[in-house]
Design a protein around this motif. Structure first.
Motif, PDB file in Angstrom:
ATOM      1  N   LYS A  54      32.617 -83.355 -71.207  1.00 34.88           N
ATOM      2  CA  LYS A  54      33.671 -83.461 -70.620  1.00 34.88           C
ATOM      3  C   LYS A  54      33.866 -82.809 -69.114  1.00 34.88           C
ATOM      4  CE  LYS A  54      36.039 -81.991 -74.096  1.00 34.88           C
ATOM      5  NZ  LYS A  54      34.895 -81.880 -75.092  1.00 34.88           N
ATOM      6  N   THR A  55      33.482 -81.574 -69.085  1.00 32.41           N
ATOM      7  CA  THR A  55      33.754 -80.905 -67.802  1.00 32.41           C
ATOM      8  C   THR A  55      32.647 -81.004 -66.947  1.00 32.41           C
ATOM      9  OG1 THR A  55      35.138 -79.195 -68.576  1.00 32.41           O
ATOM     10  CG2 THR A  55      33.967 -78.605 -66.650  1.00 32.41           C
ATOM     11  N   THR A  56      31.272 -81.162 -67.575  1.00 32.79           N
ATOM     12  CA  THR A  56      29.846 -81.297 -66.738  1.00 32.79           C
ATOM     13  C   THR A  56      30.078 -82.702 -66.172  1.00 32.79           C
ATOM     14  OG1 THR A  56      29.000 -81.483 -68.905  1.00 32.79           O
ATOM     15  CG2 THR A  56      28.431 -79.588 -67.683  1.00 32.79           C
ATOM     16  N   LEU A 141      41.207 -81.762 -62.764  1.00 32.48           N
ATOM     17  CA  LEU A 141      42.123 -80.826 -63.552  1.00 32.48           C
ATOM     18  C   LEU A 141      41.588 -80.527 -64.709  1.00 32.48           C
ATOM     19  CD1 LEU A 141      45.275 -83.196 -62.741  1.00 32.48           C
ATOM     20  CD2 LEU A 141      44.576 -81.318 -61.500  1.00 32.48           C
ATOM     21  N   ASP A 142      40.841 -79.365 -64.731  1.00 35.90           N
ATOM     22  CA  ASP A 142      40.025 -79.289 -65.891  1.00 35.90           C
ATOM     23  C   ASP A 142      40.639 -78.450 -67.087  1.00 35.90           C
ATOM     24  OD1 ASP A 142      37.345 -79.234 -66.769  1.00 35.90           O
ATOM     25  OD2 ASP A 142      37.210 -77.094 -66.742  1.00 35.90           O
ATOM     26  N   GLU A 143      40.631 -79.160 -68.242  1.00 34.79           N
ATOM     27  CA  GLU A 143      41.034 -78.716 -69.356  1.00 34.79           C
ATOM     28  C   GLU A 143      42.585 -78.853 -69.274  1.00 34.79           C
ATOM     29  OE1 GLU A 143      38.961 -78.122 -71.677  1.00 34.79           O
ATOM     30  OE2 GLU A 143      37.346 -77.278 -70.486  1.00 34.79           O
ATOM     31  N   ILE A 144      43.371 -79.647 -68.723  1.00 32.73           N
ATOM     32  CA  ILE A 144      44.605 -79.981 -68.610  1.00 32.73           C
ATOM     33  C   ILE A 144      45.144 -80.563 -69.809  1.00 32.73           C
ATOM     34  CG2 ILE A 144      44.609 -82.193 -67.474  1.00 32.73           C
ATOM     35  CD1 ILE A 144      47.110 -81.366 -66.200  1.00 32.73           C
TER      36      ILE A 144
HETATM   37 MG    MG Z   1      35.394 -78.538 -70.499  1.00 31.05          MG
END
Ligand code: MG
Ligand code: ATP
Length: 212
Positions: A54-56, A141-144
């Motif tokens: 998700k983040t990558t 917006l990472d991990e929002i």
């Molecule tokens: Mg993540």
């Protein structure tokens, strides 16, 4: 036996003429599709689900945007989710990239809900400043979604903020458990599926370059 063989046989190769005709038809359809596309639109993008990436995947879009010369802002809602390697790499971009790790005090260790809410709200205020600023083309917006799931932010608050974004601004919201209202509003939603994971399946710890 004979029937089974027939069922599994590949179809006869099309003649050169049939192939040409089929390709011409496909090109026509493709051209029509391209002609029917509308102008550019700033997207609301959601990366959710239990699988890794998700983040990558979002960082990949950050890299692409930077390569186009766009200004980018990153707001990290959970402390330590992905530092420090990216932070070092991002330092080279200077003014073009704003980075905010807003998770101070917002962790599973504090067990202090009031403090977590305050940290998440502060992160959201920071995010909103970039969302409404048309100089900024992409906001991550990472991990929002995790902050939303814990009720540190309300979905309405986030939807209201997204409604204020300029037409060409893209916003990516990552994290497991994205709320259905956000998914309904988004233009691009990808749900990562965990098929195998080295930590879960083999107890291999997080490795540099892969996880952080
Ligand atoms: Mg993540
Ligand atoms: P990444 O930052 O690697 O793209 P992610 O953003 O999809 O991962 P998060 O929910 O933010 O996933 O979790 C971050 C950390 O948890 C990463 O180190 C990641 O490898 C790990 N992780 C992700 N999915 C799983 C899983 N299914 N099982 C175990 N660990 C996982």
């Amino acid at each position: 036996m004979e029937t089974e063989k027939t069922n599994h046989a590949s179809p006869p190769a099309p003649s050169a003429d049939a192939h040409r005709q089929r390709m011409a038809r496909r090109k026509e359809i493709q051209d029509q599709r391209i002609a029917a596309t509308t102008a550019d639109k700033g997207l609301i993008i959601v990366h959710t689900g239990p699988g890794k990436g998700k983040t990558t995947a979002a960082l990949g879009m950050v890299l692409r945007s930077l390569g186009h010369g766009y200004r980018v802002a990153l707001v990290q809602f959970i402390k330590g989710a992905w530092e420090p390697a990216e932070k070092r790499a991002f330092a080279h971009w200077g003014e073009q990239l704003a980075f905010h790790a807003m998770g101070e005090g917002f962790s599973w260790i504090t067990q202090d809900r009031e403090r977590d809410i305050a940290a998440a709200q502060k992160a959201w205020e920071t995010a909103l400043r970039y969302i409404v600023n048309s100089d900024c083309r992409l906001i991550l917006l990472d991990e929002i979604n995790v902050a939303l799931r814990h009720g540190y932010l309300t979905v309405q608050q986030v939807l209201d903020g997204l409604a204020e974004k300029p037409a060409l601004t893209h916003v990516i919201l990552t994290g497991r458990g994205a709320p259905p209202e956000l998914i309904a509003r988004a233009d691009l939603v990808t749900e990562m599926t965990a098929v195998k994971h080295p930590f879960k399946d083999q107890r291999i710890r997080a490795q540099p370059g892969i996880e952080y």
